[in-house]
Design a protein around this motif. Structure first.
Motif, PDB file in Angstrom:
ATOM      1  N   LEU A  93       0.820  -1.210   0.000  1.00  0.00           N
ATOM      2  CA  LEU A  93       0.000   0.000   0.000  1.00  0.00           C
ATOM      3  C   LEU A  93       0.854   1.259   0.000  1.00  0.00           C
ATOM      4  O   LEU A  93       0.540   2.230  -0.686  1.00  0.00           O
ATOM      5  N   SER A  94       1.964   1.242   0.736  1.00  0.00           N
ATOM      6  CA  SER A  94       2.827   2.433   0.760  1.00  0.00           C
ATOM      7  C   SER A  94       3.416   2.687  -0.618  1.00  0.00           C
ATOM      8  O   SER A  94       3.542   3.839  -1.045  1.00  0.00           O
ATOM      9  N   GLU A  95       3.760   1.627  -1.347  1.00  0.00           N
ATOM     10  CA  GLU A  95       4.279   1.802  -2.707  1.00  0.00           C
ATOM     11  C   GLU A  95       3.197   2.295  -3.656  1.00  0.00           C
ATOM     12  O   GLU A  95       3.430   3.179  -4.467  1.00  0.00           O
ATOM     13  N   ARG A  96       1.996   1.722  -3.530  1.00  0.00           N
ATOM     14  CA  ARG A  96       0.881   2.118  -4.394  1.00  0.00           C
ATOM     15  C   ARG A  96       0.522   3.584  -4.199  1.00  0.00           C
ATOM     16  O   ARG A  96       0.260   4.312  -5.149  1.00  0.00           O
ATOM     17  N   LEU A  97       0.497   4.021  -2.922  1.00  0.00           N
ATOM     18  CA  LEU A  97       0.108   5.398  -2.613  1.00  0.00           C
ATOM     19  C   LEU A  97       1.284   6.372  -2.629  1.00  0.00           C
ATOM     20  O   LEU A  97       1.090   7.582  -2.515  1.00  0.00           O
ATOM     21  N   GLU A  98       2.496   5.800  -2.733  1.00  0.00           N
ATOM     22  CA  GLU A  98       3.719   6.607  -2.705  1.00  0.00           C
ATOM     23  C   GLU A  98       3.834   7.408  -1.414  1.00  0.00           C
ATOM     24  O   GLU A  98       4.050   8.622  -1.429  1.00  0.00           O
ATOM     25  N   VAL A  99       3.649   6.689  -0.290  1.00  0.00           N
ATOM     26  CA  VAL A  99       3.790   7.296   1.022  1.00  0.00           C
ATOM     27  C   VAL A  99       4.727   6.434   1.864  1.00  0.00           C
ATOM     28  O   VAL A  99       5.007   5.285   1.534  1.00  0.00           O
ATOM     29  N   ASN A 100       5.171   6.984   2.966  1.00  0.00           N
ATOM     30  CA  ASN A 100       6.058   6.272   3.870  1.00  0.00           C
ATOM     31  C   ASN A 100       5.334   5.061   4.473  1.00  0.00           C
ATOM     32  O   ASN A 100       4.186   5.178   4.893  1.00  0.00           O
ATOM     33  N   PRO A 101       6.010   3.906   4.540  1.00  0.00           N
ATOM     34  CA  PRO A 101       5.382   2.729   5.145  1.00  0.00           C
ATOM     35  C   PRO A 101       4.904   2.965   6.586  1.00  0.00           C
ATOM     36  O   PRO A 101       3.897   2.379   7.008  1.00  0.00           O
ATOM     37  N   ASN A 102       5.598   3.831   7.333  1.00  0.00           N
ATOM     38  CA  ASN A 102       5.177   4.134   8.702  1.00  0.00           C
ATOM     39  C   ASN A 102       3.795   4.783   8.741  1.00  0.00           C
ATOM     40  O   ASN A 102       3.041   4.611   9.703  1.00  0.00           O
ATOM     41  N   THR A 103       3.464   5.536   7.698  1.00  0.00           N
ATOM     42  CA  THR A 103       2.152   6.189   7.607  1.00  0.00           C
ATOM     43  C   THR A 103       1.052   5.133   7.475  1.00  0.00           C
ATOM     44  O   THR A 103       0.030   5.202   8.162  1.00  0.00           O
ATOM     45  N   VAL A 104       1.281   4.161   6.600  1.00  0.00           N
ATOM     46  CA  VAL A 104       0.312   3.079   6.408  1.00  0.00           C
ATOM     47  C   VAL A 104       0.214   2.243   7.682  1.00  0.00           C
ATOM     48  O   VAL A 104      -0.886   1.898   8.124  1.00  0.00           O
ATOM     49  N   ALA A 105       1.366   1.951   8.287  1.00  0.00           N
ATOM     50  CA  ALA A 105       1.378   1.144   9.518  1.00  0.00           C
ATOM     51  C   ALA A 105       0.588   1.842  10.612  1.00  0.00           C
ATOM     52  O   ALA A 105      -0.164   1.199  11.358  1.00  0.00           O
ATOM     53  N   LYS A 106       0.721   3.172  10.732  1.00  0.00           N
ATOM     54  CA  LYS A 106      -0.028   3.914  11.751  1.00  0.00           C
ATOM     55  C   LYS A 106      -1.525   3.807  11.485  1.00  0.00           C
ATOM     56  O   LYS A 106      -2.309   3.571  12.407  1.00  0.00           O
ATOM     57  N   ALA A 107      -1.933   3.969  10.241  1.00  0.00           N
ATOM     58  CA  ALA A 107      -3.360   3.864   9.901  1.00  0.00           C
ATOM     59  C   ALA A 107      -3.882   2.475  10.249  1.00  0.00           C
ATOM     60  O   ALA A 107      -4.949   2.343  10.868  1.00  0.00           O
ATOM     61  N   TYR A 108      -3.150   1.443   9.890  1.00  0.00           N
ATOM     62  CA  TYR A 108      -3.569   0.073  10.197  1.00  0.00           C
ATOM     63  C   TYR A 108      -3.649  -0.149  11.708  1.00  0.00           C
ATOM     64  O   TYR A 108      -4.597  -0.766  12.193  1.00  0.00           O
ATOM     65  N   ARG A 109      -2.661   0.355  12.446  1.00  0.00           N
ATOM     66  CA  ARG A 109      -2.681   0.220  13.917  1.00  0.00           C
ATOM     67  C   ARG A 109      -3.910   0.901  14.505  1.00  0.00           C
ATOM     68  O   ARG A 109      -4.594   0.347  15.368  1.00  0.00           O
ATOM     69  N   ASP A 110      -4.175   2.139  14.056  1.00  0.00           N
ATOM     70  CA  ASP A 110      -5.340   2.871  14.550  1.00  0.00           C
ATOM     71  C   ASP A 110      -6.634   2.107  14.260  1.00  0.00           C
ATOM     72  O   ASP A 110      -7.515   2.016  15.118  1.00  0.00           O
ATOM     73  N   LEU A 111      -6.755   1.560  13.055  1.00  0.00           N
ATOM     74  CA  LEU A 111      -7.954   0.808  12.679  1.00  0.00           C
ATOM     75  C   LEU A 111      -8.071  -0.480  13.489  1.00  0.00           C
ATOM     76  O   LEU A 111      -9.177  -0.927  13.795  1.00  0.00           O
ATOM     77  N   GLU A 112      -6.932  -1.038  13.862  1.00  0.00           N
ATOM     78  CA  GLU A 112      -6.942  -2.228  14.707  1.00  0.00           C
ATOM     79  C   GLU A 112      -7.406  -1.863  16.119  1.00  0.00           C
ATOM     80  O   GLU A 112      -8.226  -2.568  16.716  1.00  0.00           O
ATOM     81  N   VAL A 113      -6.926  -0.728  16.637  1.00  0.00           N
ATOM     82  CA  VAL A 113      -7.345  -0.255  17.965  1.00  0.00           C
ATOM     83  C   VAL A 113      -8.855   0.031  17.970  1.00  0.00           C
ATOM     84  O   VAL A 113      -9.540  -0.239  18.956  1.00  0.00           O
ATOM     85  N   MET A 114      -9.375   0.529  16.855  1.00  0.00           N
ATOM     86  CA  MET A 114     -10.815   0.792  16.731  1.00  0.00           C
ATOM     87  C   MET A 114     -11.616  -0.505  16.644  1.00  0.00           C
ATOM     88  O   MET A 114     -12.842  -0.482  16.737  1.00  0.00           O
ATOM     89  N   GLY A 115     -10.924  -1.618  16.438  1.00  0.00           N
ATOM     90  CA  GLY A 115     -11.596  -2.906  16.349  1.00  0.00           C
ATOM     91  C   GLY A 115     -12.061  -3.279  14.958  1.00  0.00           C
ATOM     92  O   GLY A 115     -12.766  -4.275  14.778  1.00  0.00           O
TER      93      GLY A 115
END
Length: 143
Positions: free
Chosen positions: A42-64
């Motif tokens: 996803l980070s390659e597809r969106l051309e963003v830092n992998p840490n940005t994607v990881a943070k979004a995934y972590r937040d969504l995991e915390v949200m359940g």
């Protein structure tokens, strides 16, 4: 889904990713058990830092909404569709109310507001992209 973000948006990139996932779950485009792209993919597809994607995934995991299976990937949780749909609905209603109230306070007529909304609904624009051409010229039309 998750094919583009707007780095020029006032909405943080990780929040855009979170919102896209929530919108996809709410609309049924993502279903329980569906696998999301890997952080790297996803980070390659969106051309963003992998840490940005990881943070979004972590937040969504915390949200359940998501869960991670070590070595397997990130998946949509079961039983989250209705809650996600209701949460997204409440958030959208709040934002629409705020924008409609601002438009009225700024002197736009009900007819102008409805016309803008109708035109906006007819476009296939990303929520965080630039204002579509069909709407861009409207600011001068009523001055």
């Amino acid at each position: 889904m998750l094919s583009s973000i707007d780095i020029h948006s006032s909405v943080a990139v990780y929040v855009q990713i979170e919102n896209h996932v929530q919108f996809a779950i709410s609309s049924g485009k993502l279903k329980p058990g569906d696998q999301l792209p890997s952080v790297r993919e996803l980070s390659e597809r969106l051309e963003v830092n992998p840490n940005t994607v990881a943070k979004a995934y972590r937040d969504l995991e915390v949200m359940g909404l998501l869960y991670t299976r070590r070595g397997m990937g990130v998946f949509v949780n079961k039983g989250v569709e209705a809650k996600c749909r209701e949460d997204v609905r409440k958030r959208v209603i709040g934002r629409l109310h705020e924008v409609a109230s601002e438009a009225k306070a700024a002197g736009l007529t009900t007819s102008e507001i409805k016309d803008i909304i109708d035109t906006s609904l007819k476009t296939d624009a990303s929520p965080y992209g630039p204002v579509p051409a069909q709407l861009a010229g409207r600011s001068e039309e009523h001055t």
